[in-house]
Design an enzyme around this catalytic site. Structure first.
Site, PDB file in Angstrom:
ATOM      1  N   VAL A   1       0.839  -1.194   0.000  1.00  0.00           N
ATOM      2  CA  VAL A   1       0.000   0.000   0.000  1.00  0.00           C
ATOM      3  C   VAL A   1       0.877   1.248   0.000  1.00  0.00           C
ATOM      4  O   VAL A   1       1.795   1.388   0.814  1.00  0.00           O
ATOM      5  CB  VAL A   1      -0.937   0.019   1.219  1.00  0.00           C
ATOM      6  CG1 VAL A   1      -1.744   1.317   1.256  1.00  0.00           C
ATOM      7  CG2 VAL A   1      -1.870  -1.185   1.177  1.00  0.00           C
ATOM      8  N   LYS A   2       0.575   2.141  -0.913  1.00  0.00           N
ATOM      9  CA  LYS A   2       1.373   3.356  -1.080  1.00  0.00           C
ATOM     10  C   LYS A   2       0.632   4.546  -0.468  1.00  0.00           C
ATOM     11  O   LYS A   2      -0.525   4.819  -0.815  1.00  0.00           O
ATOM     12  CB  LYS A   2       1.604   3.589  -2.577  1.00  0.00           C
ATOM     13  CG  LYS A   2       2.819   4.402  -2.942  1.00  0.00           C
ATOM     14  CD  LYS A   2       3.008   4.330  -4.459  1.00  0.00           C
ATOM     15  CE  LYS A   2       4.161   5.187  -4.926  1.00  0.00           C
ATOM     16  NZ  LYS A   2       4.231   5.193  -6.408  1.00  0.00           N
TER      17      LYS A   2
END
Length: 230
Positions: free
Chosen positions: A94-95
């Site tokens: 997840v960014k």
């Protein structure tokens, strides 16, 4: 140093992966929108209706880390979106952006949900330190964008982050330094000494092989071989 492809083009990713040139992929909303628009132009069978489908396609194609960025800006929504992204495929990272809400969301996702996070849009050592304290798996300093806006040397930022992590005596595990916004092969060459990963547009990866001495040497070998067999 590992190499990630900074793109959402599934065909390009497959080509790079098949040649063992990459060990992961990074995406962002801009790259996702570009890929969706391209697919709309060609109207190919199996076109995606949502960018999450592209994330799944990439993960299934390479079975390696794939950074997928949230589009929310508020901590609660970031956490919910991050959880949803992580459930798309086991290879999703997840960014999140280096903002107060992003740091908070990183702590929640990493500490309470055991979800890997890539903190992006990093432009200072201070941001990298906070990302480390929040448990990020990766920190993404933007090399080219630092240079674009005359905000200092992007390569030096990567080096300074490495020094900060190496000098950290707290005993915590530091994030992997993922050098992003790589504009050219020279950027790649310069960050290789300090970064754990460089994420590059496919063009930059292909340009690595266009060294004039490599090309001229190969031409000479081929010509000599032909003469030997005349």
């Amino acid at each position: 140093m590992k190499v990630f492809a900074d793109t959402s083009n599934v065909d390009e990713i497959k080509r790079l992966n098949d040649l063992s040139l990459i060990q992961g992929v990074t995406t962002n909303p801009t790259l996702m929108m570009k890929e969706i628009n391209e697919q709309k132009k060609t109207k190919q069978p199996g076109d995606v209706s949502h960018w999450h489908e592209i994330v799944v396609q990439i993960c299934e194609a390479i079975c390696k880390p794939v950074s997928a960025e949230v589009t929310s800006t508020e901590v609660g929504e970031m956490v919910e979106e991050g959880k949803l992204l992580s459930e798309l495929n086991e290879h999703v990272v997840v960014k999140l952006p280096c903002t107060p809400d992003g740091i908070h969301a990183c702590r929640v996702l990493t500490q309470f949900m055991d979800i890997k996070v890539n903190m992006t849009l990093c432009f200072s050592v201070a941001q990298a330190v906070l990302a480390s304290n929040a448990g990020a798996e990766y920190i993404s300093p933007f090399v080219g964008r630092m240079d674009d806006y005359s905000a200092g040397s992007g390569v030096k930022l990567v080096k300074d982050i490495q020094n900060a992590y190496l000098n950290d005596l707290s005993g915590s595990r530091a994030p992997k330094i993922l050098a992003a916004s790589i504009r050219n092969v020279e950027h790649f060459n310069q960050v290789a000494e300090y970064a754990d990963v460089a994420t590059c547009p496919p063009k930059v990866i292909w340009d690595i092989f266009n060294h004039k001495l490599t090309l001229s040497g190969l031409e000479q070998f081929n010509n000599d071989w032909k003469k030997t067999n005349e």
